[in-house]
Design a protein around this motif. Structure first.
Motif, PDB file in Angstrom:
ATOM      1  N   ARG A 127      41.923  96.282  11.659  1.00 31.92           N
ATOM      2  CA  ARG A 127      40.819  96.755  12.491  1.00 31.92           C
ATOM      3  C   ARG A 127      40.493  95.767  13.603  1.00 31.92           C
ATOM      4  O   ARG A 127      40.196  96.166  14.734  1.00 31.92           O
ATOM      5  CB  ARG A 127      39.587  97.003  11.621  1.00 31.92           C
ATOM      6  CG  ARG A 127      38.392  97.545  12.401  1.00 31.92           C
ATOM      7  CD  ARG A 127      37.152  97.674  11.536  1.00 31.92           C
ATOM      8  NE  ARG A 127      36.039  98.183  12.313  1.00 31.92           N
ATOM      9  CZ  ARG A 127      35.673  99.442  12.388  1.00 31.92           C
ATOM     10  NH1 ARG A 127      36.363 100.360  11.719  1.00 31.92           N
ATOM     11  NH2 ARG A 127      34.637  99.819  13.120  1.00 31.92           N
ATOM     12  N   GLU A 144      40.351  96.743  17.479  1.00 38.06           N
ATOM     13  CA  GLU A 144      39.127  96.602  18.273  1.00 38.06           C
ATOM     14  C   GLU A 144      39.385  95.750  19.510  1.00 38.06           C
ATOM     15  O   GLU A 144      38.896  96.072  20.606  1.00 38.06           O
ATOM     16  CB  GLU A 144      38.024  95.981  17.418  1.00 38.06           C
ATOM     17  CG  GLU A 144      37.488  96.895  16.330  1.00 38.06           C
ATOM     18  CD  GLU A 144      36.405  96.228  15.508  1.00 38.06           C
ATOM     19  OE1 GLU A 144      36.254  94.986  15.647  1.00 38.06           O
ATOM     20  OE2 GLU A 144      35.727  96.934  14.741  1.00 38.06           O
ATOM     21  N   HIS A 155      41.576  97.819  21.924  1.00 37.87           N
ATOM     22  CA  HIS A 155      40.810  98.945  22.467  1.00 37.87           C
ATOM     23  C   HIS A 155      39.789  98.460  23.487  1.00 37.87           C
ATOM     24  O   HIS A 155      39.563  99.110  24.522  1.00 37.87           O
ATOM     25  CB  HIS A 155      40.123  99.694  21.333  1.00 37.87           C
ATOM     26  CG  HIS A 155      39.389 100.920  21.777  1.00 37.87           C
ATOM     27  ND1 HIS A 155      38.041 100.909  22.091  1.00 37.87           N
ATOM     28  CD2 HIS A 155      39.799 102.198  21.979  1.00 37.87           C
ATOM     29  CE1 HIS A 155      37.658 102.113  22.451  1.00 37.87           C
ATOM     30  NE2 HIS A 155      38.701 102.921  22.399  1.00 37.87           N
ATOM     31  N   CYS A 198      40.155 104.597  17.026  1.00 45.31           N
ATOM     32  CA  CYS A 198      39.834 104.437  18.445  1.00 45.31           C
ATOM     33  C   CYS A 198      38.745 105.412  18.870  1.00 45.31           C
ATOM     34  O   CYS A 198      37.872 105.074  19.678  1.00 45.31           O
ATOM     35  CB  CYS A 198      41.088 104.625  19.289  1.00 45.31           C
ATOM     36  SG  CYS A 198      42.298 103.292  19.139  1.00 45.31           S
ATOM     37  N   LEU A 245      35.492 104.027  17.600  1.00 45.79           N
ATOM     38  CA  LEU A 245      35.078 102.880  18.407  1.00 45.79           C
ATOM     39  C   LEU A 245      34.509 103.328  19.747  1.00 45.79           C
ATOM     40  O   LEU A 245      33.527 102.767  20.238  1.00 45.79           O
ATOM     41  CB  LEU A 245      36.273 101.943  18.628  1.00 45.79           C
ATOM     42  CG  LEU A 245      36.795 101.213  17.389  1.00 45.79           C
ATOM     43  CD1 LEU A 245      38.060 100.415  17.747  1.00 45.79           C
ATOM     44  CD2 LEU A 245      35.743 100.296  16.800  1.00 45.79           C
ATOM     45  N   ARG A 297      30.730 102.689  21.058  1.00 45.18           N
ATOM     46  CA  ARG A 297      30.518 101.948  22.297  1.00 45.18           C
ATOM     47  C   ARG A 297      29.640 102.723  23.261  1.00 45.18           C
ATOM     48  O   ARG A 297      28.819 102.163  23.971  1.00 45.18           O
ATOM     49  CB  ARG A 297      31.869 101.641  22.943  1.00 45.18           C
ATOM     50  CG  ARG A 297      31.809 100.912  24.275  1.00 45.18           C
ATOM     51  CD  ARG A 297      33.125 101.065  25.003  1.00 45.18           C
ATOM     52  NE  ARG A 297      33.398 102.467  25.297  1.00 45.18           N
ATOM     53  CZ  ARG A 297      34.542 102.909  25.781  1.00 45.18           C
ATOM     54  NH1 ARG A 297      35.527 102.069  25.998  1.00 45.18           N
ATOM     55  NH2 ARG A 297      34.714 104.199  26.030  1.00 45.18           N
TER      56      ARG A 297
END
Length: 313
Positions: free
Chosen positions: A82, A86, A89, A120, A123, A127
């Motif tokens: 992960r 992260e 990404h 993704c 995430l 975000r």
């Protein structure tokens, strides 16, 4: 009436079990299980008109039936990596490029592409929207095309058999966002002209206006003022004369829909192990232009492609 109360009433009326199961819309085994639970609790006998309360029947069934097993905790197959996902990404890499990087750089990686894609997506949702996600529509008349090179990095060149600097040539029809993408390993004037011809061949015609960036293969002298005129490369002027189109270089201080934005997205789909041809096949122009699609999908007007020089009239 609830089905539990109806099951008790029909049994007290003396109906056979198979007929009761059919009327209640349940299988014989299900009916037999409920009947046995209610009989053990002493709720099955009695008069048909004096039925137990529904809460009493439900409590008896819940006490007899085993508690449902809690759902198993789902652990993603990419949870171990992960932190890498992260970091990549956050740097703008797409799921495909992240998946290829993990397979190449992490020997023990055993996750799937779907798991990387799901992580993704989570995430991105956590975000929230960023400036790059905001798209401002630009209205342009049919027939205008923007063209430029965008740097990709080092890709494998099958002709030379080694890694070389690579660029993506992008010709974007502004009105419909139709795109033509080609990989190039140099920015010479000869390559610039050849890629234009290939783009016109794929589109089936030539745009009426071409807006290039101020690269040396197209513009010899840049116009920095309103009264100044840009000097075009002679071979580029001959190309425009042959196809009957007009070349209007973009002013260096005015920002528009720069095709290099698409090159940046294109670069996120690449990895050093992919050849140039594979990159073109894997990354479709429609995918690259997805963030810049407009409400208008009508194909822009194009001038007919002239006959090759020397062909009989």
């Amino acid at each position: 009436m609830h089905r539990l109360q109806e099951l008790v009433r029909l049994h007290r009326m003396g109906l056979p079990a198979r007929q009761i199961a059919k009327e209640l819309g349940m299988g014989p085994n299900t009916e037999r299980r409920y009947r046995q639970i209610l009989a053990d609790a002493g709720l099955l006998g009695g008069e048909p008109g004096a039925l137990p309360e529904l809460d009493v029947l439900r409590a008896a069934v819940e006490c007899a039936l085993p508690a449902p097993a809690p759902p198993q905790q789902e652990v993603s197959s990419v949870a171990e990596w992960r932190a890498d996902i992260e970091r990549l990404h956050a740097g703008g890499a797409r799921p495909g490029a992240i998946y290829d990087w993990l397979r190449r750089e992490r020997p023990g990686f055993s996750g799937s592409y779907a798991a990387v894609k799901r992580l993704c997506r989570r995430l991105g949702e956590a975000r929230g929207p960023v400036e790059a996600d905001v798209v401002i529509p630009i209205d342009a008349p049919p027939g205008e095309a923007q063209v430029d090179f965008g740097y990709l990095g080092h890709l494998y060149d099958p002709d030379s058999g080694r890694q070389r600097k690579a660029w993506v040539f992008l010709l974007v029809l502004v009105h419909s966002r139709r795109m033509v993408a080609r990989i190039a390993f140099d920015q010479s004037a000869e390559t610039w002209i050849r890629l234009h011809v290939e783009a016109f061949e794929e589109l089936g015609g030539a745009p009426t206006v071409i807006v290039p960036d101020n690269l040396k293969a197209a513009v010899v002298r840049t116009a920095f003022g309103i009264d100044e005129r840009a000097a075009l490369h002679r071979s580029y002027r001959e190309l425009a004369r042959h196809y009957g189109c007009r070349i209007d270089p973009a002013p260096p201080v005015i920002a528009g829909h720069d095709p290099r934005e698409f090159a940046d997205m294109f670069r996120r789909q690449t990895s050093p192990t992919r050849s140039a041809d594979r990159v073109c096949r894997r990354t479709s122009p429609m995918h690259l232009a997805a963030a810049f699609r407009r409400a208008c999908f009508r194909r822009p007007a194009r001038a007919p492609r002239p006959a090759p020089r020397g062909a009989p009239a």
